[in-house]
Design a protein around this motif. Structure first.
Motif, PDB file in Angstrom:
ATOM      1  N   GLY A 112      -5.074  -4.138 -18.874  1.00  0.00           N
ATOM      2  CA  GLY A 112      -4.683  -3.875 -20.173  1.00  0.00           C
ATOM      3  C   GLY A 112      -3.475  -3.007 -19.887  1.00  0.00           C
ATOM      4  O   GLY A 112      -2.791  -2.722 -19.090  1.00  0.00           O
ATOM      5  N   PRO A 113      -2.930  -2.534 -21.185  1.00  0.00           N
ATOM      6  CA  PRO A 113      -1.699  -1.658 -21.188  1.00  0.00           C
ATOM      7  C   PRO A 113      -2.157  -0.428 -20.469  1.00  0.00           C
ATOM      8  O   PRO A 113      -3.093   0.234 -20.388  1.00  0.00           O
ATOM      9  CB  PRO A 113      -1.613  -1.189 -22.925  1.00  0.00           C
ATOM     10  N   GLY A 114      -1.112  -0.072 -19.840  1.00  0.00           N
ATOM     11  CA  GLY A 114      -1.048   1.179 -18.886  1.00  0.00           C
ATOM     12  C   GLY A 114      -1.787   0.876 -17.573  1.00  0.00           C
ATOM     13  O   GLY A 114      -2.240   1.691 -16.720  1.00  0.00           O
ATOM     14  N   GLY A 115      -1.929  -0.492 -17.334  1.00  0.00           N
ATOM     15  CA  GLY A 115      -3.006  -0.723 -16.269  1.00  0.00           C
ATOM     16  C   GLY A 115      -2.106  -0.977 -14.859  1.00  0.00           C
ATOM     17  O   GLY A 115      -0.935  -1.099 -15.124  1.00  0.00           O
ATOM     18  N   GLY A 116      -2.589  -1.483 -13.733  1.00  0.00           N
ATOM     19  CA  GLY A 116      -2.144  -1.463 -12.607  1.00  0.00           C
ATOM     20  C   GLY A 116      -2.907  -1.172 -11.511  1.00  0.00           C
ATOM     21  O   GLY A 116      -4.338  -1.215 -11.682  1.00  0.00           O
ATOM     22  N   HIS A 117      -2.756  -0.847 -10.485  1.00  0.00           N
ATOM     23  CA  HIS A 117      -3.230  -0.450  -9.134  1.00  0.00           C
ATOM     24  C   HIS A 117      -3.055   0.642  -8.597  1.00  0.00           C
ATOM     25  O   HIS A 117      -2.058   1.218  -8.590  1.00  0.00           O
ATOM     26  CB  HIS A 117      -2.965  -1.567  -8.144  1.00  0.00           C
ATOM     27  N   THR A 118      -4.250   1.367  -8.038  1.00  0.00           N
ATOM     28  CA  THR A 118      -4.007   2.733  -7.489  1.00  0.00           C
ATOM     29  C   THR A 118      -4.902   2.533  -6.023  1.00  0.00           C
ATOM     30  O   THR A 118      -5.685   1.547  -5.859  1.00  0.00           O
ATOM     31  CB  THR A 118      -4.680   3.969  -8.239  1.00  0.00           C
ATOM     32  N   HIS A 178       4.058   5.651  -5.628  1.00  0.00           N
ATOM     33  CA  HIS A 178       4.555   5.452  -6.921  1.00  0.00           C
ATOM     34  C   HIS A 178       3.206   5.844  -7.832  1.00  0.00           C
ATOM     35  O   HIS A 178       3.373   5.676  -9.002  1.00  0.00           O
ATOM     36  CB  HIS A 178       5.015   4.254  -7.452  1.00  0.00           C
ATOM     37  N   CYS A 179       2.141   6.264  -7.559  1.00  0.00           N
ATOM     38  CA  CYS A 179       1.034   6.487  -8.064  1.00  0.00           C
ATOM     39  C   CYS A 179       1.148   7.644  -8.943  1.00  0.00           C
ATOM     40  O   CYS A 179      -0.206   7.666  -9.946  1.00  0.00           O
ATOM     41  CB  CYS A 179      -0.225   6.372  -7.331  1.00  0.00           C
ATOM     42  N   GLU A 180       1.962   8.639  -8.940  1.00  0.00           N
ATOM     43  CA  GLU A 180       1.962   9.657  -9.547  1.00  0.00           C
ATOM     44  C   GLU A 180       2.061   9.523 -11.258  1.00  0.00           C
ATOM     45  O   GLU A 180       1.649  10.338 -11.897  1.00  0.00           O
ATOM     46  CB  GLU A 180       3.047  10.696  -9.257  1.00  0.00           C
ATOM     47  N   ASP A 181       2.614   8.430 -11.429  1.00  0.00           N
ATOM     48  CA  ASP A 181       2.740   8.262 -13.131  1.00  0.00           C
ATOM     49  C   ASP A 181       1.572   7.269 -13.515  1.00  0.00           C
ATOM     50  O   ASP A 181       1.807   6.787 -14.731  1.00  0.00           O
ATOM     51  CB  ASP A 181       4.164   7.596 -13.175  1.00  0.00           C
ATOM     52  N   GLY A 182       0.706   7.132 -12.802  1.00  0.00           N
ATOM     53  CA  GLY A 182      -0.510   6.220 -13.042  1.00  0.00           C
ATOM     54  C   GLY A 182      -0.520   5.069 -12.297  1.00  0.00           C
ATOM     55  O   GLY A 182       0.236   4.780 -11.435  1.00  0.00           O
ATOM     56  N   MET A 238       0.773  -1.118  -0.052  1.00  0.00           N
ATOM     57  CA  MET A 238      -0.019   0.161   0.032  1.00  0.00           C
ATOM     58  C   MET A 238       0.784   1.113  -0.112  1.00  0.00           C
ATOM     59  O   MET A 238       0.511   2.113  -0.763  1.00  0.00           O
ATOM     60  CB  MET A 238      -0.812   0.052   1.305  1.00  0.00           C
ATOM     61  N   LEU A 239       1.917   1.356   0.761  1.00  0.00           N
ATOM     62  CA  LEU A 239       2.753   2.368   0.946  1.00  0.00           C
ATOM     63  C   LEU A 239       3.508   2.547  -0.708  1.00  0.00           C
ATOM     64  O   LEU A 239       3.645   3.674  -0.870  1.00  0.00           O
ATOM     65  CB  LEU A 239       3.953   2.068   1.860  1.00  0.00           C
TER      66      LEU A 239
END
Length: 143
Positions: free
Chosen positions: A60-66, A20-24, A14-15
């Motif tokens: 998908g592309p550019g996917g991940g977690h926020t 690192h979420c600023e870039d998506g 979570m930290l």
């Protein structure tokens, strides 16, 4: 109660996402690499954190977690509860059926109070607090 890797690694994840979420959206493989943890284990934990409402995912592309909430809204206590359940410091607190002496146990109230104090302390610490305090840093090896 001894906190398991579920709580420790889940909190680190979570930290990492918060930092690192600023870039998506943040990919699990990137978290695993930075934290020195197993991708498969983090995938298991992320499902539980997503179910608890802490994580949003994009495929998908550019996917991940926020984070699904602000870092200030997510306490370490809430993360621990979502990954460990409402575990107390001793097993007998989990169920009244585990101990035959539940009605006259001289120490039960001590363990109940201690468990409540532990969760109260964890509930006071948010992801935001940990970010401000610098309680973690990005490393290429495990903490």
């Amino acid at each position: 109660m001894r906190l398991t890797t579920r709580s420790r690694y889940g909190t680190r994840m979570m930290l990492d996402i918060a930092m690192h979420c600023e870039d998506g959206p943040v990919r699990i493989s990137d978290i695993a690499q930075r934290q020195g943890l197993s991708t498969k284990y983090l995938e298991k934990l992320i499902r539980e954190l997503k179910k608890a409402g802490f994580i949003s995912s994009k495929r998908g592309p550019g996917g991940g977690h926020t984070l699904a909430m602000t870092p200030k809204e997510i306490s370490v206590g809430a993360i621990v509860r979502s990954l460990e359940g409402e575990a107390g410091l001793v097993e007998c607190l989990a169920s009244d059926n585990l101990c035959q002496r539940i009605e006259d146990c001289p120490t039960r109230e001590v363990w109940i109070k201690a468990s409540k104090a532990m969760y109260a302390a964890l509930d006071e610490i948010s992801i935001s607090d940990m970010l401000k305090e610098g309680s973690f840093c990005v490393k290429t090896k495990p903490f």
